[in-house]
Design an enzyme around this catalytic site. Structure first.
Site, PDB file in Angstrom:
ATOM      1  CE  LYS A  59       7.478  50.884  25.563  1.00 33.01           C
ATOM      2  NZ  LYS A  59       8.776  51.746  24.447  1.00 33.01           N
ATOM      3  CB  SER A 109       6.178  50.508  15.684  1.00 32.05           C
ATOM      4  OG  SER A 109       6.832  51.824  16.491  1.00 32.05           O
ATOM      5  CG  ASN A 129       6.728  47.266  28.475  1.00 31.47           C
ATOM      6  OD1 ASN A 129       7.212  48.087  29.247  1.00 31.47           O
ATOM      7  ND2 ASN A 129       8.386  47.769  27.368  1.00 31.47           N
ATOM      8  CD  GLU A 185      11.285  53.063  26.040  1.00 30.16           C
ATOM      9  OE1 GLU A 185      10.899  52.413  27.221  1.00 30.16           O
ATOM     10  OE2 GLU A 185      10.821  53.203  25.210  1.00 30.16           O
ATOM     11  N   GLY A 187       8.628  52.971  19.593  1.00 29.48           N
ATOM     12  CA  GLY A 187       7.460  54.069  19.821  1.00 29.48           C
ATOM     13  C   GLY A 187       7.559  55.256  18.283  1.00 29.48           C
ATOM     14  CG  HIS A 228      13.037  48.375  27.037  1.00 26.47           C
ATOM     15  ND1 HIS A 228      13.051  49.265  26.620  1.00 26.47           N
ATOM     16  CD2 HIS A 228      11.267  47.479  26.024  1.00 26.47           C
ATOM     17  CE1 HIS A 228      12.347  49.743  25.628  1.00 26.47           C
ATOM     18  NE2 HIS A 228      11.133  48.674  25.674  1.00 26.47           N
ATOM     19  CD  GLU A 260      11.250  45.714  22.042  1.00 26.01           C
ATOM     20  OE1 GLU A 260       9.614  45.842  22.088  1.00 26.01           O
ATOM     21  OE2 GLU A 260      11.678  46.693  23.370  1.00 26.01           O
TER      22      GLU A 260
HETATM   23  P1  PGA Z   1       6.549  49.946  21.005  1.00 20.07           P
HETATM   24  O1  PGA Z   1       6.919  49.697  21.863  1.00 20.07           O
HETATM   25  O2  PGA Z   1       5.078  48.771  20.722  1.00 20.07           O
HETATM   26  O3  PGA Z   1       5.929  51.224  22.055  1.00 20.07           O
HETATM   27  O4  PGA Z   1       6.574  50.733  19.380  1.00 20.07           O
HETATM   28  C1  PGA Z   1       7.484  48.384  22.281  1.00 20.07           C
HETATM   29  C2  PGA Z   1       8.683  47.942  23.512  1.00 20.07           C
HETATM   30  O5  PGA Z   1       8.711  49.188  23.338  1.00 20.07           O
HETATM   31  O6  PGA Z   1       8.650  47.447  23.936  1.00 20.07           O
END
Ligand code: PGA
Length: 674
Positions: A432, A635, A430, A519, A595, A517, A589
């Site tokens: 982003k 992460s 992903n 976010e 992150g 997601h 997640e």
């Molecule tokens: P990350 O994000 O691996 O940077 O923690 C995962 C995600 O949001 O899909």
């Protein structure tokens, strides 16, 4: 809409197949007779004053190159390989041919373009018309390169490409070394080199008397009591086509025409056919002498046909120790008769009994005792072509069948009684809001080449910003790496400035979309109801969905994680049918791990994954739950992926930060190999 797509699909694929078949054919007939093709190229070079290209073996090399290029282009087109690149190459080639053949048709530097060797002769204007039609087809294929839909897997295509290369090279090299594997010319084995005796050349006259109709020839034409009804033309001779194109005339040293005695000789005669004696290869001279001795022993004629004149003839005869008549024949006729210099022809009664290239002259061991040969029947060139085509296609069909049978068996064995853990393992990236277009394209290319070199043991997906999709889809091998978007609109289409619909995503060539997601839920207020709309539209447009769920830190601290993920599933994807749900990949997640560098421990993750599977089983049944892929995200990196993926309910990862570097992402993909 559907009708247009079907029509377009048909048109593009018909154009592609037509182009493929024409190139395959023209490449093959050139490979059958590379020496003939090199003569044609030589004619072009001479007409354009490019003398440098006619030296040495260069025309022959170019002829083999052209044959291989056209045959492979045909193969690539027919199998839909490297679609975009091949569409561009085909268009450029056809545009070049069209312009070139227009010039040929107008200026007429050569009489026959030679695009189909000796198999099919076209006039210069016919060639130009053919090229215009093919150029239009090439334009269609170029404009809608993606509409082509070959269904053959990539590895199989490469096997076919390699096999086709070896096949066409083999045919070309064999034909150079020997004589053309199919002889399209009027001097082929079995051909009669003299006009047919005029036994059937008379027409038949039909006359009538007292209501009775009878047939007469000029010899028994009846009296005037009969009324003339009509005339039947003389039946065409099987050799008419040959005789029309024959130009065979030979002269002896004194300038006497010896054509007749040569063509009516009732005994076997060996004709050593050379071109210019100065450039005749004399490495086979021992064998030539053996043939000469043999012919003398059994009273067969042995003579040399050449286009050279004195003093070269006497010089060469003395040098090679040949003591036989030399006859002069036109250089073009000699080149049409055989394709090597020298070559040998066995003729009796004006019929070609056999032909040998210089590397295949019959030696002493073959020439024993008098000859007793039945007159050969002329080879039907069209039939011979069909046979070669079958010969080429049979292994391909066999491999295809084996592949299909293998795939069927694999499918049967993959469906186990207990399908526990047979679900797909996936590592999805992903990106982003990272990567500009060139950087993103470069990253996808790098990942693709790494995975091509080292095949993954799981499915791999990359989800990119919208702007990358079309560019990446153009080169990405989606059998190796699936492509997805990170979002799509909750509306079908219309005045929603800045939004991108599921249909638009699909039209780029993408196959997946991430929805839900945290976010987007958090920063853009995407509620379960909005997500439900998005899910419905994505499914309607044939996209598979990576649906994200997960709790915040406060929710975890309050021990509410199970409650949260269950509600998120119920709010957006539990209203689907079990069949629809098969298109959903779940990504768990935990928001507190995204992150932040904090990863849920493998045990924490496994615990909630097992719970999610249980909830799905309650809703859709055990089988659907066991088939659902549940990814972990937050992460995830090369150092912790293997431990997470080792858990029975963790089927892979949704990777954010670590998917932005090919090496890190590959490190996570490789966790499936541990
Ligand atoms: P990350 O994000 O691996 O940077 O923690 C995962 C995600 O949001 O899909």
């Amino acid at each position: 809409m559907k009708r247009r797509v079907t029509f377009l699909w048909l048109t593009v694929n018909i154009c592609r197949l037509l182009l493929g078949a024409v190139f395959l054919f023209s490449g093959f007939v050139k490979a059958v007779d590379p020496v003939g093709t090199s003569y044609k190229l030589g004619e072009y070079f001479a007409a354009f004053g490019w003398g440098a290209f006619t030296t040495g073996r260069l025309p022959l090399l170019l002829a083999v190159g052209q044959a291989v290029f056209e045959f492979l282009l045909g193969t690539y087109l027919l199998w839909g390989m490297r679609r975009r690149l091949i569409a561009i190459v085909t268009f450029i080639v056809m545009a070049g041919f069209a312009v070139f053949t227009l010039y040929i048709a107008l200026a007429h530097p050569v009489a026959d373009c030679g695009c189909f060797g000796d198999a099919v002769h076209l006039s210069n204007w016919q060639t130009f018309a053919k090229n215009v039609v093919l150029l239009v087809c090439a334009a269609v294929v170029l404009r809608w390169a993606r509409v082509q839909s070959p269904r053959v897997p990539r590895t199989l295509k490469w096997v076919v490409a390699l096999y086709s290369l070896l096949f066409v090279l083999g045919v070309a090299l064999y034909s150079v070394q020997n004589l053309p594997v199919i002889d399209f010319r009027p001097y082929r084995v079995g051909a009669t080199l003299r006009p047919e005796p005029s036994v059937t050349v008379e027409p038949t006259y039909i006359l009538e008397k007292n209501g009775e109709q009878r047939r007469f020839t000029a010899a028994d034409y009846p009296d005037s009591t009969w009324t003339f009804v009509g005339i039947e033309p003389a039946p065409a001779s099987a050799n008419d086509d040959l005789n029309e194109t024959l130009n065979f005339v030979a002269f002896d040293a004194d300038g006497n025409d010896v054509t007749e005695p040569l063509l009516t000789d009732p005994n076997y005669a060996f004709w050593l056919i050379t071109g210019r004696l100065e450039s005749t290869d004399d490495s086979a001279i021992d064998r030539i002498n053996e043939v000469q001795d043999y012919a003398r022993r059994y009273g067969y004629r042995f003579c040399v046909l050449t286009c050279s004149s004195e003093p070269y003839i006497s010089e060469w005869a003395a040098q090679e120790g040949l003591n036989c008549p030399f006859y002069q024949v036109d250089a073009d006729v000699l080149r049409t008769m055989v394709r090597s210099n020298p070559a040998l022809m066995l003729v009796k009664n004006g019929i070609v009994y056999a032909k040998w290239s210089d590397s295949r002259f019959p030696g002493e061991h073959k020439l024993r005792g008098p000859l007793h040969m039945a007159p050969p029947t002329p080879v039907n060139a069209a039939l011979a072509l069909m046979k070669w085509l079958m010969f080429y296609l049979l292994p391909i069909v066999a491999v295809l069948l084996l592949y299909l049978v293998g795939r069927k068996q694999k499918k049967q064995t993959i469906k186990p009684q207990n399908n526990l853990n047979m679900r797909k393992k996936i590592v999805a990236g992903n990106w982003k809001m990272n990567m500009n277009l060139p950087d993103g394209v470069a990253l996808a290319r790098e990942l693709q080449s790494q995975l091509e070199a080292d095949k993954p043991q799981c499915d791999v997906i990359i989800c990119t910003p919208f702007i990358h999709l079309a560019s990446i889809a153009a080169f990405l091998n989606q059998d190796l790496i699936g492509l997805g978007a990170e979002n799509c609109a909750d509306k079908e289409k219309g005045a929603y400035t800045g939004e991108v619909s599921a249909e638009m995503v699909k039209s780029t060539g993408a196959r997946y979309v991430i929805l839900g997601h945290s976010e987007r839920r958090g920063y853009y207020n995407e509620t379960p109801a909005i997500l439900k709309e998005k899910v419905a539209l994505a499914l309607k447009n044939g996209l598979k969905i990576i649906f994200c769920i997960g709790e915040s830190l406060e929710e975890r601290e309050a021990g509410k994680q199970n409650e949260v993920v269950k509600a998120e599933l119920e709010g957006s994807v539990f209203s689907l049918s079990a069949d629809e749900f098969k298109n959903i990949i779940i990504a768990y997640e935990p928001i507190w791990a995204i992150g932040t560098g904090k990863t849920a421990t493998a045990e924490q993750a496994e615990e909630i994954h097992a719970y999610i599977r249980q909830v799905i089983a309650q809703k859709f049944g055990d089988e659907v739950a066991q088939d659902t892929t549940i990814l972990y995200g937050g992460s995830c990196k090369p150092s912790n992926a293997a431990e997470l993926f080792a858990k029975p309910d963790i089927d892979g990862g949704l990777i954010g930060g670590a998917s932005l570097k090919a090496a890190d992402f590959k490190g996570i993909i490789d966790a499936w190999k541990k």
